[in-house]
Scaffold this motif. Structure first.
Motif, PDB file in Angstrom:
ATOM      1  N   MET A   1       0.726  -1.195  -0.136  1.00  0.00           N
ATOM      2  CA  MET A   1      -0.079  -0.056   0.112  1.00  0.00           C
ATOM      3  C   MET A   1       0.852   1.169   0.010  1.00  0.00           C
ATOM      4  SD  MET A   1      -3.171  -0.913   2.641  1.00  0.00           S
ATOM      5  CE  MET A   1      -4.243  -2.355   2.450  1.00  0.00           C
ATOM      6  N   ALA A   2       0.344   2.330  -0.548  1.00  0.00           N
ATOM      7  CA  ALA A   2       1.217   3.707  -0.877  1.00  0.00           C
ATOM      8  C   ALA A   2       0.608   4.612   0.162  1.00  0.00           C
ATOM      9  CB  ALA A   2       0.924   4.458  -2.109  1.00  0.00           C
ATOM     10  N   THR A   3       1.716   5.430   0.788  1.00  0.00           N
ATOM     11  CA  THR A   3       1.427   6.539   1.710  1.00  0.00           C
ATOM     12  C   THR A   3       0.828   7.541   0.886  1.00  0.00           C
ATOM     13  OG1 THR A   3       2.827   5.391   3.433  1.00  0.00           O
ATOM     14  CG2 THR A   3       2.092   7.809   3.796  1.00  0.00           C
ATOM     15  N   ILE A   4      -0.192   8.389   1.169  1.00  0.00           N
ATOM     16  CA  ILE A   4      -0.406   9.564   0.453  1.00  0.00           C
ATOM     17  C   ILE A   4       0.122  10.800   1.094  1.00  0.00           C
ATOM     18  CG2 ILE A   4      -2.692   9.531   1.719  1.00  0.00           C
ATOM     19  CD1 ILE A   4      -4.051  10.283  -1.012  1.00  0.00           C
ATOM     20  N   ARG A   5       0.267  11.477   0.038  1.00  0.00           N
ATOM     21  CA  ARG A   5       0.796  12.980   0.397  1.00  0.00           C
ATOM     22  C   ARG A   5      -0.355  13.793   1.334  1.00  0.00           C
ATOM     23  NH1 ARG A   5       1.135  18.352  -1.544  1.00  0.00           N
ATOM     24  NH2 ARG A   5      -0.056  17.989  -3.256  1.00  0.00           N
ATOM     25  N   HIS A   6       0.154  14.334   2.279  1.00  0.00           N
ATOM     26  CA  HIS A   6      -0.676  15.064   3.301  1.00  0.00           C
ATOM     27  C   HIS A   6       0.162  16.369   3.911  1.00  0.00           C
ATOM     28  CE1 HIS A   6       1.442  12.144   5.645  1.00  0.00           C
ATOM     29  NE2 HIS A   6       1.335  13.079   6.456  1.00  0.00           N
ATOM     30  N   GLU A   7      -0.687  17.296   4.495  1.00  0.00           N
ATOM     31  CA  GLU A   7      -0.133  18.628   5.220  1.00  0.00           C
ATOM     32  C   GLU A   7      -1.267  18.881   6.232  1.00  0.00           C
ATOM     33  OE1 GLU A   7      -1.139  22.016   2.204  1.00  0.00           O
ATOM     34  OE2 GLU A   7       0.713  21.102   1.804  1.00  0.00           O
ATOM     35  N   PHE A   8      -0.704  19.600   7.117  1.00  0.00           N
ATOM     36  CA  PHE A   8      -1.789  20.274   8.137  1.00  0.00           C
ATOM     37  C   PHE A   8      -1.526  21.662   8.546  1.00  0.00           C
ATOM     38  CE2 PHE A   8       1.819  19.091  10.824  1.00  0.00           C
ATOM     39  CZ  PHE A   8       1.582  19.678  11.898  1.00  0.00           C
ATOM     40  N   TYR A   9      -2.471  22.165   9.091  1.00  0.00           N
ATOM     41  CA  TYR A   9      -2.237  23.611   9.856  1.00  0.00           C
ATOM     42  C   TYR A   9      -3.148  23.305  11.131  1.00  0.00           C
ATOM     43  CZ  TYR A   9      -6.863  24.810   7.913  1.00  0.00           C
ATOM     44  OH  TYR A   9      -8.157  25.012   7.299  1.00  0.00           O
ATOM     45  N   GLU A  10      -2.921  24.029  12.185  1.00  0.00           N
ATOM     46  CA  GLU A  10      -3.811  24.109  13.220  1.00  0.00           C
ATOM     47  C   GLU A  10      -3.754  25.392  14.115  1.00  0.00           C
ATOM     48  OE1 GLU A  10       0.429  22.953  15.623  1.00  0.00           O
ATOM     49  OE2 GLU A  10      -1.413  21.948  16.441  1.00  0.00           O
ATOM     50  N   THR A  11      -4.982  25.488  14.876  1.00  0.00           N
ATOM     51  CA  THR A  11      -5.203  26.259  15.998  1.00  0.00           C
ATOM     52  C   THR A  11      -5.015  25.860  17.564  1.00  0.00           C
ATOM     53  OG1 THR A  11      -7.589  26.043  15.861  1.00  0.00           O
ATOM     54  CG2 THR A  11      -6.591  27.545  14.383  1.00  0.00           C
ATOM     55  N   ASP A  12      -5.154  26.501  18.399  1.00  0.00           N
ATOM     56  CA  ASP A  12      -5.251  25.902  19.854  1.00  0.00           C
ATOM     57  C   ASP A  12      -6.256  24.864  20.038  1.00  0.00           C
ATOM     58  OD1 ASP A  12      -2.889  27.308  20.543  1.00  0.00           O
ATOM     59  OD2 ASP A  12      -3.982  29.147  21.335  1.00  0.00           O
ATOM     60  N   GLU A  13      -7.457  25.193  19.378  1.00  0.00           N
ATOM     61  CA  GLU A  13      -8.338  24.271  19.767  1.00  0.00           C
ATOM     62  C   GLU A  13      -8.589  22.994  18.645  1.00  0.00           C
ATOM     63  OE1 GLU A  13      -8.876  27.579  18.926  1.00  0.00           O
ATOM     64  OE2 GLU A  13      -9.175  28.156  20.991  1.00  0.00           O
ATOM     65  N   LYS A  14      -7.991  23.353  17.148  1.00  0.00           N
ATOM     66  CA  LYS A  14      -8.418  22.162  16.502  1.00  0.00           C
ATOM     67  C   LYS A  14      -7.085  22.119  15.628  1.00  0.00           C
ATOM     68  CE  LYS A  14     -11.024  24.497  12.812  1.00  0.00           C
ATOM     69  NZ  LYS A  14     -12.345  24.458  12.053  1.00  0.00           N
ATOM     70  N   LEU A  15      -7.025  21.063  14.750  1.00  0.00           N
ATOM     71  CA  LEU A  15      -5.929  20.685  13.771  1.00  0.00           C
ATOM     72  C   LEU A  15      -6.618  20.198  12.427  1.00  0.00           C
ATOM     73  CD1 LEU A  15      -2.631  18.919  14.089  1.00  0.00           C
ATOM     74  CD2 LEU A  15      -4.212  18.080  12.499  1.00  0.00           C
ATOM     75  N   THR A  16      -6.469  20.687  11.342  1.00  0.00           N
ATOM     76  CA  THR A  16      -6.928  20.454  10.220  1.00  0.00           C
ATOM     77  C   THR A  16      -5.919  19.695   9.171  1.00  0.00           C
ATOM     78  OG1 THR A  16      -8.359  22.319  10.001  1.00  0.00           O
ATOM     79  CG2 THR A  16      -8.240  21.341   8.002  1.00  0.00           C
ATOM     80  N   LEU A  17      -6.328  18.457   8.604  1.00  0.00           N
ATOM     81  CA  LEU A  17      -5.241  17.708   8.069  1.00  0.00           C
ATOM     82  C   LEU A  17      -5.768  17.586   6.487  1.00  0.00           C
ATOM     83  CD1 LEU A  17      -2.967  15.471   7.547  1.00  0.00           C
ATOM     84  CD2 LEU A  17      -4.731  13.834   8.407  1.00  0.00           C
ATOM     85  N   SER A  18      -4.910  17.910   5.689  1.00  0.00           N
ATOM     86  CA  SER A  18      -5.256  17.830   4.218  1.00  0.00           C
ATOM     87  C   SER A  18      -4.766  16.467   3.724  1.00  0.00           C
ATOM     88  CB  SER A  18      -4.841  19.152   3.443  1.00  0.00           C
ATOM     89  OG  SER A  18      -5.663  20.218   3.954  1.00  0.00           O
ATOM     90  N   ILE A  19      -5.552  15.542   3.052  1.00  0.00           N
ATOM     91  CA  ILE A  19      -5.059  14.358   2.292  1.00  0.00           C
ATOM     92  C   ILE A  19      -5.096  14.564   0.931  1.00  0.00           C
ATOM     93  CG2 ILE A  19      -5.073  11.956   2.200  1.00  0.00           C
ATOM     94  CD1 ILE A  19      -6.328  11.963   5.045  1.00  0.00           C
ATOM     95  N   PHE A  20      -4.295  14.736   0.196  1.00  0.00           N
ATOM     96  CA  PHE A  20      -4.367  14.987  -1.221  1.00  0.00           C
ATOM     97  C   PHE A  20      -4.646  13.676  -2.025  1.00  0.00           C
ATOM     98  CE2 PHE A  20      -1.999  18.390   0.567  1.00  0.00           C
ATOM     99  CZ  PHE A  20      -2.572  19.307   0.023  1.00  0.00           C
ATOM    100  N   ASP A  21      -6.098  13.453  -2.062  1.00  0.00           N
ATOM    101  CA  ASP A  21      -6.391  12.237  -2.622  1.00  0.00           C
ATOM    102  C   ASP A  21      -7.545  12.506  -3.813  1.00  0.00           C
ATOM    103  OD1 ASP A  21      -6.927   9.580  -3.656  1.00  0.00           O
ATOM    104  OD2 ASP A  21      -7.753   8.974  -1.692  1.00  0.00           O
ATOM    105  N   LYS A  22      -6.961  12.958  -5.078  1.00  0.00           N
ATOM    106  CA  LYS A  22      -7.820  13.676  -5.800  1.00  0.00           C
ATOM    107  C   LYS A  22      -8.892  12.537  -6.369  1.00  0.00           C
ATOM    108  CE  LYS A  22      -7.639  16.371 -10.504  1.00  0.00           C
ATOM    109  NZ  LYS A  22      -6.598  16.973 -11.329  1.00  0.00           N
ATOM    110  N   GLY A  23     -10.010  13.007  -6.684  1.00  0.00           N
ATOM    111  CA  GLY A  23     -11.184  11.994  -7.193  1.00  0.00           C
ATOM    112  C   GLY A  23     -11.697  11.040  -6.434  1.00  0.00           C
ATOM    113  N   ALA A  24     -11.407  11.107  -4.941  1.00  0.00           N
ATOM    114  CA  ALA A  24     -11.639  10.154  -4.018  1.00  0.00           C
ATOM    115  C   ALA A  24     -13.316   9.901  -3.962  1.00  0.00           C
ATOM    116  CB  ALA A  24     -11.203  10.327  -2.326  1.00  0.00           C
ATOM    117  N   ASP A  25     -13.701   8.927  -3.877  1.00  0.00           N
ATOM    118  CA  ASP A  25     -15.124   8.428  -3.866  1.00  0.00           C
ATOM    119  C   ASP A  25     -15.438   8.312  -2.205  1.00  0.00           C
ATOM    120  OD1 ASP A  25     -17.735   7.414  -4.064  1.00  0.00           O
ATOM    121  OD2 ASP A  25     -17.204   5.648  -5.025  1.00  0.00           O
TER     122      ASP A  25
END
Length: 228
Positions: A1-25
């Motif tokens: 299995m391949a690990t997918i590219r990702h990145e994140f940004y955060e605040t004190d209350e939450k963290l947002t993770l972006s997973i770059f999986d184009k066209g995901a169903d």
């Protein structure tokens, strides 16, 4: 299995993770939230984050599947910045904000029951403001100084000074005025006296520095420049 590219940004209350999986169903995407673990699976593409840097609340965490990426939102159990997605960082480094107030301890309850006289605190001493390392020299009241000098002059007899009451008194006054003046006042006196040919003496440097001081001869006199 391949690990997918990702990145994140955060605040004190939450963290947002972006997973770059184009066209995901959305029907094929499987996401699992655990207090210290996150997993993403879409066919052959996977992403597992364990242990998470901080603890999350799975019931308040969610995600959305877009055309270009999948956005995951982690709800932090403790407010604070992680600085990274994974790592063995104890949660005691963060500030917890409980949803319900803590119970009053017996110590606090006993303290609240004391009479007001027992719990009164002495007023804190007021500290004096620190003195400036370089105090600014206050501007002198020249009108007051002039009056003081003139009023303090003792009459001098002609035997002591042939010029008593004339040029000697005036010269002594201006000498004392110049000696007691600050730098700006001295510059104003020198500039005004020299540029006006001795007809004007000013102590206001802010006014004198703007332009040349004009000659102002006494009333009934005419100023003439000596030929070279």
């Amino acid at each position: 299995m391949a690990t997918i590219r990702h990145e994140f940004y955060e605040t004190d209350e939450k963290l947002t993770l972006s997973i770059f999986d184009k066209g995901a169903d959305p029907e094929q995407v499987k996401i699992t939230f655990e207090p210290r673990k996150f997993s993403y699976v879409n066919g052959e593409k996977t992403l597992v984050l364990e242990p998470l840097r901080g603890q999350i609340d799975p019931s308040k965490s969610d995600y959305t599947v877009g055309k270009v990426k999948v956005e995951v939102r982690f709800a932090k159990m403790a407010h604070g910045r992680w600085g990274a997605l994974v790592g063995d960082s104890p949660d005691r480094k963060y500030i917890y904000l409980p949803s319900t107030p803590p119970e009053r301890s017996p110590c606090l309850a006993a303290r609240a029951a004391r009479p007001a006289s027992d719990t009164a605190l002495a007023p804190a001493p007021v500290s004096a403001a620190p003195a400036s390392s370089a105090p600014r020299k206050p501007r002198k009241n020249w009108d007051g100084i002039t009056s003081e000098i003139l009023n303090s002059e003792k009459p001098v007899s002609p035997d002591q000074d042939p010029n008593a009451g004339g040029d000697a008194a005036v010269n002594e006054f201006f000498k004392k005025l110049y000696a007691d003046a600050d730098e700006d006042t001295r510059r104003a006196m020198m500039k005004s006296y020299s540029e006006s040919g001795g007809t004007t003496l000013s102590t206001n440097w802010d006014e004198v520095k703007k332009s040349k001081v004009d000659v102002k001869p006494p009333e009934g006199s005419e100023w003439k420049k000596w030929a070279a």
